[in-house]
Design a protein around this motif. Sequence first.
Motif: not given
Length: 209
Positions: A12-38
């Motif tokens: 699911f790495a490809r799908e997660a990458g697409i989801s992550l792009i959508g998150f960052f594009e729509n959340n430029p004010d995301y505060e933490p400098d990290e995201v977590f991947f299990l």
Amino acid sequence: MLYICYSINDFFAREAGISLIGFFENNPDYEPDEVFFLDYGIHPANKDKLNGIAAHYGKRISYLSAKPVTDVIKREFPDLKCWRGSMAPNAEPFVDQIVPDYVERLLFIDADTIVAGSVAELNAIDMSGKALGVVPVNFGVESIRKGHIRLENGNQVYFNSGVLLFNLSVLRSENCHQMIIDTLNKKINLDWPDQNLLNNAIPERIIKT
């Protein structure tokens, strides 16, 4: 502060990458400098791609090994179902045992989820005394009434686990981990192991819909 988390194997790495792009594009004010991947076996080449996505938005990915936690669960409860041979989805109910202690508010996102808007409201929403922020499924109440969905704890809300807001301080103070273990000991049917486990373990009094 709101952190986000995915749990995937390499499939699911490809799908997660697409989801992550959508998150960052729509959340430029995301505060933490990290995201977590299990990390359940993400290939180094795919990690490089995911890292490149995060770096493009000035962030970094912290890869956490959840296997030591879920391997113990699988040994103790060998009948617990996996999803397509992976325990990656099973990690969600045990996320409080995996992420760092400084994380209090965590948005858990399934890798096949498209993030098409801001999650700022989830950072500000009042979670006092609540361990989980959930979206009930629209057929839940009727399915519970008809017995198609059985909730052993008497809850009248059935939620989807694809997007969950965790208030980890309450999850820990209420000892929800023990609630989850107690539910597993009941050996009830868990067709969707992460979703049905959380629905049967976490009482409605600490769920925010």
